[in-house]
Motif scaffolding. Sequence first.
Motif, short mmCIF file in Angstrom:
data_model
loop_
_atom_site.label_atom_id
_atom_site.label_comp_id
_atom_site.label_asym_id
_atom_site.label_seq_id
_atom_site.Cartn_x
_atom_site.Cartn_y
_atom_site.Cartn_z
N ASP A 39 0.87 -1.17 0.00
CA ASP A 39 0.00 0.00 0.00
C ASP A 39 0.90 1.22 0.00
OD1 ASP A 39 -2.48 -1.35 0.17
OD2 ASP A 39 -2.23 -1.58 2.33
N LEU A 40 0.62 2.15 -0.89
CA LEU A 40 1.39 3.40 -0.93
C LEU A 40 0.63 4.40 -0.06
CD1 LEU A 40 3.88 4.70 -2.21
CD2 LEU A 40 2.44 5.42 -4.11
N VAL A 41 1.27 4.89 0.99
CA VAL A 41 0.61 5.80 1.93
C VAL A 41 1.45 7.05 2.15
CG1 VAL A 41 -0.62 3.97 3.17
CG2 VAL A 41 1.62 4.65 3.94
N PRO A 42 0.80 8.18 2.44
CA PRO A 42 1.56 9.40 2.70
C PRO A 42 2.25 9.33 4.06
CG PRO A 42 -0.75 9.82 3.04
CD PRO A 42 -0.63 8.41 2.52
N HIS A 43 3.34 10.03 4.19
CA HIS A 43 4.05 10.09 5.46
C HIS A 43 3.29 10.99 6.43
CE1 HIS A 43 7.32 10.23 8.32
NE2 HIS A 43 7.19 11.54 8.35
N LYS A 44 3.10 10.52 7.63
CA LYS A 44 2.47 11.31 8.69
C LYS A 44 3.56 11.66 9.69
CE LYS A 44 -1.80 10.46 7.37
NZ LYS A 44 -2.66 11.33 6.74
N ARG A 45 3.66 12.95 10.00
CA ARG A 45 4.69 13.33 10.97
C ARG A 45 4.34 12.74 12.33
NH1 ARG A 45 3.43 17.61 14.39
NH2 ARG A 45 1.47 18.63 13.87
N GLU A 46 5.37 12.41 13.07
CA GLU A 46 5.16 11.83 14.39
C GLU A 46 4.67 12.90 15.35
OE1 GLU A 46 8.26 9.39 15.96
OE2 GLU A 46 8.83 8.72 13.95
N LEU A 47 3.67 12.54 16.13
CA LEU A 47 3.15 13.47 17.12
C LEU A 47 4.05 13.49 18.35
CD1 LEU A 47 -0.63 12.54 16.91
CD2 LEU A 47 0.53 14.45 15.81
N LYS A 48 4.16 14.64 18.95
CA LYS A 48 4.94 14.75 20.18
C LYS A 48 4.16 14.06 21.31
CE LYS A 48 6.96 19.16 18.90
NZ LYS A 48 7.03 20.59 19.20
N PRO A 49 4.85 13.44 22.23
CA PRO A 49 4.15 12.81 23.35
C PRO A 49 3.38 13.86 24.16
CG PRO A 49 6.51 12.31 23.40
CD PRO A 49 6.29 13.27 22.30
N ARG A 50 2.22 13.45 24.66
CA ARG A 50 1.42 14.37 25.47
C ARG A 50 2.12 14.62 26.79
NH1 ARG A 50 -4.66 12.59 25.57
NH2 ARG A 50 -4.69 14.51 26.77
N ARG A 51 1.98 15.82 27.28
CA ARG A 51 2.61 16.20 28.54
C ARG A 51 1.51 16.57 29.53
NH1 ARG A 51 5.84 21.62 29.08
NH2 ARG A 51 3.92 22.10 28.04
N PRO A 52 1.20 15.69 30.48
CA PRO A 52 0.14 15.97 31.44
C PRO A 52 0.43 17.23 32.26
CG PRO A 52 0.91 13.70 31.64
CD PRO A 52 1.84 14.41 30.71
N GLY A 53 -0.61 17.98 32.53
CA GLY A 53 -0.50 19.14 33.40
C GLY A 53 -0.05 20.42 32.73
N ARG A 54 0.06 20.44 31.43
CA ARG A 54 0.57 21.66 30.80
C ARG A 54 -0.42 22.82 30.85
NH1 ARG A 54 0.67 20.52 24.31
NH2 ARG A 54 -1.50 21.03 24.05
N PHE A 55 -1.70 22.55 31.12
CA PHE A 55 -2.69 23.63 31.27
C PHE A 55 -3.08 23.86 32.73
CE2 PHE A 55 -3.52 22.24 26.85
CZ PHE A 55 -3.21 23.44 26.24
N GLU A 56 -2.29 23.34 33.64
CA GLU A 56 -2.58 23.47 35.06
C GLU A 56 -2.72 24.94 35.44
OE1 GLU A 56 -0.81 22.06 39.38
OE2 GLU A 56 0.14 21.37 37.53
N GLY A 57 -3.81 25.25 36.15
CA GLY A 57 -4.06 26.61 36.59
C GLY A 57 -4.72 27.48 35.54
#
Length: 77
Positions: free
Chosen positions: A36-54
């Motif tokens: 199967d020929l598929v487009p490249h998907k950029r890797e997502l950065k790992p989620r960082r818990p608590g970045r919206f704290e406060g």
Amino acid sequence: MKINMHEAGANLSKLGERVWHGERVVITKAGKPYLDLVPHKRELKPRRPGRFEGQIKLADDFNEEIKEVTSGFEGDE
């Protein structure tokens, strides 16, 4: 779209554009699906818990039950 291995090699640029724009391309070998020929998907950065704290505020009654709503789901009308 299905295309044999030899044709795919000769038309890779064109096939790449088609795939990039959402078309599905299956490369066959001896008449059977092989790749199967598929487009490249950029890797997502790992989620960082608590970045919206406060930064997020919830109402004091956020967890309070609203009987009119829950009774409709539970059939307690």
